[in-house]
Design an enzyme around this catalytic site. Structure first.
Site, PDB file in Angstrom:
ATOM      1  CG  ASP A   1       4.769   2.348   4.199  1.00  0.00           C
ATOM      2  OD1 ASP A   1       4.568   2.139   2.991  1.00  0.00           O
ATOM      3  OD2 ASP A   1       5.255   3.398   4.636  1.00  0.00           O
TER       4      ASP A   1
ATOM      5  CD  GLU B   1       6.700  -0.432   0.500  1.00  0.00           C
ATOM      6  OE1 GLU B   1       6.645  -0.022  -0.674  1.00  0.00           O
ATOM      7  OE2 GLU B   1       6.548   0.331   1.481  1.00  0.00           O
TER       8      GLU B   1
END
Length: 669
Positions: A348, A377
């Site tokens: 994340d 990400e």
């Protein structure tokens, strides 16, 4: 990860950390570090020893409790100062309690009781660590569990799911609703007898199941599960222990460990690999963490004025560049891979973490299994004090070995920008997005036919190999594909929206790179238009298995699309060089159309040449392709690898008609 606001206590610190414009001495770098492998609770012949890093503490007390919450300590010990800023204590062979905490005294102030940062087993709500060796909390035949075979990373097909979403619907047919065991449950059926849960994942044909965070997070009160609250889980409390609300008994430390292992075991038994969504970029409220109670300030980045920096938009960000933070992250990831047999990790807001840490993670996992897949990400939610050149952002992915990032160029090119939901995207007839879609088709790598100046975001390729590019048009963040298409194409009929949906993921699954699908999109999942459902009820988030029954033809198309990709290596070439050699874009096509050819048995395919055509216009398009005899294997929402029909032309070029908002794939066997 969507922006989420949590109450955070700002900390006053006495030193400046790294800022954007200049480097100043970080006094945290003067703290001693510990290199050993035995931080946290370790067991030797059943006897426990605890080692905790707390170099600024004047005293560290170990307290034992009979229960995971409440009550008074049943024993208390003074831990001994040891090497590298650590404190150590060997517990009696038969300790008085079953749970433990440590309490530091720093600058004369008694800090809060917390488990240690390396805690692997906890009681209710993670308030106390458990004196439990996780190796003793394994399901039957656990030692026989093996990872399914994986030849190369571009063979991967990822399906993203939330533990609760898979099973909570009243018609899921799953007994253990909202639990780890619900993910592992076999033979479940829903409306009209459709397969649900694990059987659905198997039927779909994906290779990897990506579960949203299952580490212990702070947003659900495990003592009040009757309230039936929901959260995605992006609020970490403990990095290396499973979340208790998904266990059949959150108060039993062994239950959550054993039942998560049963998930891995069940997936592996079906030939599926498990990916965990890990959140090492921030924590829950800083004051609640073991980090802040044991070494105040060290684990977090700060602004020049001493306030917490917040690249995560969740109140804080982790200082991964500091040695003991990096060590914790690397050893946590390795622990999940070893103890739970996890096959991959999705980071994340990976762009908050530093490049050295991500490289160290890759190297450490390679000692276990070279095929463990890493991606994340490649961005932050807000600016970070750590210079961008040092962060694992998308632009730096080429500097990382076998670590992938999500490609928002393709995502927003296909269906419209996340920040511009009214845009219809390429599939809705919006011109000027062709190069952005092509960017994803070549897996974010270098290709001589692309005009990178016309790509929506990155103006240069950022992937060194296609295995570093995650292709997708939707995930848990923002709207699901069906909802996004509804917003971006007002007035479109259901039949028209289905065409746009099918075209969107046909682009994804025929592109080079690694395709990613949020589970449920294959039967037109909807969240009623919600763009941030992180804490909304099950009625919004749960998979509605009645939609699978209603849209069985669409779901069947997705299965066939995934099978087509997996059967033909031309769609999953492993290198930039092979893409440049075998993939050529067709010239002189009209606006809002894309065509390319995979030529000369690309990747050792059984098909000599494959022509792929996409028409984003709301009317049919006549497109020129190289002349010859072709078999049509995909047309709109039909797939037949043996051929739907044949087309033939004797000239240098052949003109074929591609219906509105659709794809056409033609092959020369």
């Amino acid at each position: 990860m969507k922006f989420r606001s949590f109450l955070v206590l700002a900390l006053a610190v006495s030193t400046l950390t790294t800022c954007r414009t200049a480097r100043v001495t970080d006094t945290y770098s003067l703290l001693p570090t510990y290199e050993g492998p035995d931080l946290g609770l370790t067991f030797v012949r059943g006897q426990a020893r605890l080692r905790v890093w707390s170099p600024t503490a004047e005293k560290l007390q170990l307290k034992l409790y009979a229960e995971g919450t409440g009550g008074a300590p049943v024993a208390e010990y003074s831990m001994q100062k040891s090497t590298g800023g650590t404190w150590v204590y060997t517990l009696p062979a038969q300790p008085a309690g079953q749970f433990y905490v440590v309490q530091a005294t720093i600058k004369g102030r008694q800090m809060a009781e917390v488990p240690d940062p390396y805690v692997h087993a906890v009681g209710l709500n993670g308030q106390r660590g458990a004196l439990l060796d996780p190796a003793t909390a394994s399901p039957a035949r656990w030692e026989e569990d093996l990872r399914p075979q994986l030849k190369q990373a571009t063979d991967i097909v990822i399906g993203e799911a939330h533990v609760r979403d898979l099973s909570m619907h009243p018609q899921s047919g799953i007994q253990h609703k909202g639990k780890y065991l619900g993910v592992a449950e076999a033979g479940t059926r829903g409306p009209a007898g459709v397969k649900t849960g694990l059987d659905h994942l198997t039927e779909l044909g994906i290779t990897h199941v990506h579960l949203l965070p299952v580490n212990d997070f702070a947003s659900i009160d495990e003592s009040k599960l009757s309230e039936n609250r929901y959260n995605w889980g992006y609020e970490p409390l403990h990095y290396s222990v499973p979340e208790g609300s998904y266990a059949t008994d959150p108060a039993d430390p062994a239950a959550r460990i054993r039942e998560l292992k049963q998930v891995t075991q069940a997936l592996h038994g079906r030939g599926l690999r498990l990916i965990l969504d890990v959140v090492y970029n921030h924590t829950t409220d800083v004051a609640r963490t073991s980090f802040e109670q044991l070494v105040p300030g060290y684990y977090y980045r700060h602004n020049p004025d001493g306030s917490l920096s917040d690249a995560a938009a969740c109140g804080n960000e982790i200082a991964s560049e500091r040695p003991m933070v990096r060590k914790l992250i690397v050893e946590s990831v390795v622990y999940w891979a070893r103890e739970y047999h996890v096959d991959g990790f999705r980071f994340d807001l990976m762009g908050i973490l530093d490049l050295r840490t991500m490289r160290a993670v890759r190297v450490a996992l390679d000692q276990i299994d070279h095929s463990i897949f890493l991606y994340g990400e490649g961005w932050t939610a807000r600016p970070s004090p750590l210079p961008e050149a040092e962060r694992a952002v998308k632009a730096n992915v080429g500097k990382l070995d076998r670590i992938a990032a999500f490609g928002d160029e393709l995502r927003d090119g296909v269906k419209g920008g996340v920040s511009r939901p009214a845009d219809p995207g390429f599939v809705g007839g919006q011109p000027g997005l062709e190069e952005s879609v092509k960017f994803g088709i070549v897996g974010a790598t270098q290709h001589p036919q692309l005009d990178y100046s016309k790509v929506n975001y990155a103006k240069v390729p950022w992937a060194a190999t296609p295995a570093q590019a995650i292709n997708y048009v939707a995930c848990h963040d923002d709207r699901l594909l069906w909802d996004e298409l509804t917003v971006g194409n007002p007035g479109a009929s259901e039949a028209e929206l289905i065409k746009l949906d099918v075209l969107s993921n046909t682009i994804v699954f025929t592109s080079q790179g690694v395709p990613f699908l949020p589970i449920g999109d294959e039967f037109l999942r909807t969240k009623g238009g919600s763009h941030n459902s992180y804490n909304q009820p099950d009625s919004v988030n749960q998979l509605d298995w009645a939609r699978k029954a209603r849209y069985q033809r669409i779901q069947a198309f997705y299965r066939q699309l995934i099978a087509l990709r997996r059967a033909h290596p031309a769609f999953r070439l492993p290198s930039q060089e092979l893409i440049q050699r075998h993939l050529e874009f067709l010239p002189n096509l009209p606006a809002t159309t894309i065509g390319y050819r995979l030529k000369e048995y690309a990747g050792g395919d059984t098909w000599r040449n494959i022509v792929v055509l996409f028409n984003g216009n709301r009317q049919a398009a006549r497109l020129p392709i190289p002349g010859g005899r072709y078999s049509v294997v995909l047309a709109e929402d039909q797939i037949n690898p043996q051929g739907i029909r044949t087309v033939e032309g004797t000239g240098e070029t052949l003109t074929v008609e591609v219906p509105a908002s659709s794809a056409l794939i033609l092959v020369q066997p």
